[in-house]
Each structure stands twice: as C-alpha cells, then as structure tokens.
Design a protein around this motif. Structure first.
Motif, PDB file in Angstrom:
ATOM      1  N   GLU A   1       0.821  -1.218   0.000  1.00  0.00           N
ATOM      2  CA  GLU A   1       0.000   0.000   0.000  1.00  0.00           C
ATOM      3  C   GLU A   1       0.854   1.266   0.000  1.00  0.00           C
ATOM      4  N   GLU A   2       1.820   1.332   0.910  1.00  0.00           N
ATOM      5  CA  GLU A   2       2.618   2.557   1.011  1.00  0.00           C
ATOM      6  C   GLU A   2       3.423   2.805  -0.260  1.00  0.00           C
ATOM      7  N   GLU A   3       3.989   1.760  -0.828  1.00  0.00           N
ATOM      8  CA  GLU A   3       4.796   1.919  -2.043  1.00  0.00           C
ATOM      9  C   GLU A   3       3.939   2.371  -3.218  1.00  0.00           C
TER      10      GLU A   3
ATOM     11  N   ASP B   1       0.864   3.818  -3.008  1.00  0.00           N
ATOM     12  CA  ASP B   1       0.251   5.112  -2.713  1.00  0.00           C
ATOM     13  C   ASP B   1       1.258   6.250  -2.827  1.00  0.00           C
ATOM     14  N   SER B   2       2.517   5.983  -2.482  1.00  0.00           N
ATOM     15  CA  SER B   2       3.545   7.028  -2.611  1.00  0.00           C
ATOM     16  C   SER B   2       3.828   7.350  -4.075  1.00  0.00           C
TER      17      SER B   2
ATOM     18  N   TYR C   1       4.063  11.732   1.059  1.00  0.00           N
ATOM     19  CA  TYR C   1       5.099  10.879   1.646  1.00  0.00           C
ATOM     20  C   TYR C   1       6.458  11.558   1.798  1.00  0.00           C
TER      21      TYR C   1
ATOM     22  N   TYR D   1       6.412  11.875  11.811  1.00  0.00           N
ATOM     23  CA  TYR D   1       7.344  10.775  11.547  1.00  0.00           C
ATOM     24  C   TYR D   1       8.775  11.208  11.815  1.00  0.00           C
TER      25      TYR D   1
ATOM     26  N   LYS E   1      10.088  12.617   5.419  1.00  0.00           N
ATOM     27  CA  LYS E   1       8.673  12.258   5.470  1.00  0.00           C
ATOM     28  C   LYS E   1       7.801  13.463   5.826  1.00  0.00           C
TER      29      LYS E   1
END
Length: 367
Positions: free
Chosen positions: A37-39, A41-42, A49, A83, A88
């Motif tokens: 998801e993070e990869e 979505d970024s 991000y 973060y 970030k």
C-alpha cells in the motif's frame, strides 16, 4: 486416507469453494494491493510521503493546523501523524464544516499544506473497505468473516485432497507439468501452488479473523492472558469551565512530552476524542525495534495538554502484545521486504484459486 472420506472432503471443498469464490477473489485481490500500500500510494500521491527539500528545523505542528484552518475551514481535527524520517511529510486527518473527512499532507519544515484528498475518494481507503467489508458495512464484514472461515476449511480440505496415497507420488504432486494439457496444468497449478502457499495463507486467514469476529479476538486473550480482552481504556477528562487552550504550540507540546516520556526513535500518532469527556490519546511506535507496531501509549488533558497517564509497551499484557503483532503478520510487513514479497505471491495465488478451481469443476461438469 479412506476413499469414501476423501470423496466427502472433495465435495465439501467443491461446494464451499463455489459458494465463497467471488468473495475470496475480491478479498485476495485487494489484500495483494494492500501488501504494498505505502509503495503504491507514494507513487500515486508522492506529496503525501516525501518533501522535496529537507530543511534544517521542523516547525511546530500547530502552525500547520493554523494554516489548515485558514485555507480549508476545518471544523475538527481527528488525528495527527508525525514521523521521525527527515524526508517524510506529516499527516493530518480532519473534517470540514460539511462533515467531510480529508487527508492533509504537511511539509514539517515550512508548515505548508502540500496535499489534500477527501477520504472517500482516496484509492486505498476504497480498497481497504472492499477488503474488510465489500463496501457493505456490517453486513459485508460478516460476509467476509464467514468467507474467511470457509477459506480456512478450503485450505485444510485442499491439503487433504493434495496428499498423495503413496510416497513415490510425492514428487509428482510437488511439480507442475507445464508441457501437459491445459486441464492438467490448471489442476497442477491449483493443487501444487496451493500446497506451497498453504501455511502462509493459513496464517493470513487466521489473523484476518481478528477483525471479523470478537469471539476470535477474545480467544487470543484467553490463550495468552487467561481472560477476555478488556475494553479499550478511555481516560476521562471532563470539561473544565475556565480551562481553554491558551498556548499556540499546544499539540507540539504534547509531541515534545511524548518524546520525553518515550526517548526512543519513533513515529507519533495523536488521536483527538470525538466526545466531550475523554482525553487525548497519543501512541509512539518504536522504530528501533525489528518487529513493527510496538507502540507505547500516553494520555493528555485535552484542555491543558498535561500528561495524565502513561503506559509503556513493556507494561502491556501478553494478549495486548500479541494483538499488536497480528497486523504486521497479516499484512506481511513483520520482517520487511522479504515477508511482504511472500505475502504478495501467496495472495496472488489466492486470487487465481477460485478461477482455477472453477475451471476444474466446469470441466468435470461438462464431462
């Protein structure tokens, strides 16, 4: 295994597979997306991000909230994420005056709002809801939960059907004959990859039950703590007539206190209560640990920002610790990239399983 028993298991496997196939397909497909998801979505929303330029000093998060109020007319803040990574962005979740929830990305060095998206239009919010409840609320949650239970039965019954009668046939069951007929390749793909994926998919399915059924979550607490899960702690913080937020760095002070209470490297989440009674809940994840999701908790007065109660991760019960580790196990993130790749591969197989299984049944039906 007795021939009659194996035949009965085959029928159970067949009809449960046909009954749950579509739901398993949707849940496995969305699950495979959520692994990275993070990869993903970024790539879709890079502004959420990483900042373009790393500054020297981070601004108080309150300045970003002030900019947010001035530019977007925010009615209430729900959550704040900061973060430790220098590049970030920070994240603020808030509602506007129309009661619509938005995600806001913040440049921590300038307090500038660098990105915004409505929650209901965010791709992975939709994917997550599809994965958990098929976009059907409580009814969908029950359907996915029952399908998850069925999937566990399918895995176990599939292993029984795969198991060879004689040891000399084991090699045949462990390989796919790519040069054989389509029917044979389809069968081998379904059964052989099912065997290799069995343990990983069983773990993913079992951990997934935690979000579907309270009885399953409580059983984990009974096994580890000997008692059912205790209700979530809410530290009461009744309104104080003369108590108002007077400082301009209210939330930054809470962040600073949290870092003092828990002096390790980590990411901080501030949860604002949605009522007028409870206090502010803050969690800090310890990113120095190899296994993720190890977070300590602190409660703060919603009017003065003073620390009310502290609960380090080390003081959690074994049940609470197990509950927190279930998420990285379920998503495959527990040991980083290697386990995420494994989770992705077995989820992709789970996507194909209802299709190859249907093809096997259809071929037999025609015959």
């Amino acid at each position: 295994m007795n021939k009659t028993i194996k035949k009965s298991i085959g029928k159970i496997h067949l009809w449960l597979g046909l009954a749950s196939g579509l739901v398993v397909f949707i849940v496995a497909l969305t699950g495979s997306l959520l692994v990275f998801e993070e990869e993903i979505d970024s790539f879709l929303h890079p502004e959420f991000y990483k900042v373009k330029t790393i500054g020297t000093t981070k601004k108080p998060i309150d300045e970003a909230i002030k900019n947010l109020n001035n530019s977007f007319g925010i009615d209430s803040i729900q959550r704040i994420y900061t973060y430790q990574e220098e590049q970030k962005t920070a994240l603020i979740i808030a509602k506007n005056k129309d009661k619509k929830t938005f995600y806001f990305a913040v440049n921590p060095y300038t307090a500038e709002i660098v990105g915004s998206i409505e929650q209901t239009k965010h791709f992975f919010t939709i994917v997550n809801q599809l994965h958990r409840n098929l976009l059907l609320g409580k009814t969908g949650k029950l359907i996915t939960g029952i399908s998850c239970l069925i999937f566990i039965i399918l895995l176990i019954s599939g292993l029984c059907l795969w198991w060879p009668k004689k040891r000399k046939n084991l090699k045949q069951r462990l390989t796919i004959k790519w040069k054989a007929s389509f029917k044979r390749v389809n069968w081998d793909f379904h059964s052989t990859l099912g065997f290799y994926s069995f343990l990983f998919l069983l773990i993913i399915a079992l951990t997934g039950l935690t979000w579907s059924f309270k009885w399953f979550e409580n059983s984990l607490y009974y096994i580890t703590d000997g008692v059912a899960k205790k209700p979530s702690i809410k530290v009461e913080n009744p309104p104080k007539p003369e108590s108002q937020i007077t400082t301009t760095i209210f939330y930054q002070n809470i962040i600073n206190q949290t870092n003092t209470l828990f002096p390790y490297q980590g990411n901080i989440q501030i949860r604002l209560p949605n009522d007028t009674v409870n206090s502010i809940l803050v969690t800090k994840e310890n990113t120095e640990k190899t296994i993720p999701n190890q977070s300590s908790i602190a409660y703060f007065d919603r009017y003065t920002g003073d620390n009310i109660q502290t609960k380090p991760y080390e003081s959690f019960s074994q049940g609470d610790k197990l509950r927190r580790i279930i998420y990285p196990i379920h998503t495959g993130s527990i040991y980083g990239l290697p386990t995420k790749i494994i989770a992705l591969l077995v989820c992709i197989f789970a996507v194909t399983a209802p299709i190859t299984g249907f093809v096997i049944w259809w071929g037999r039906k025609k015959k």
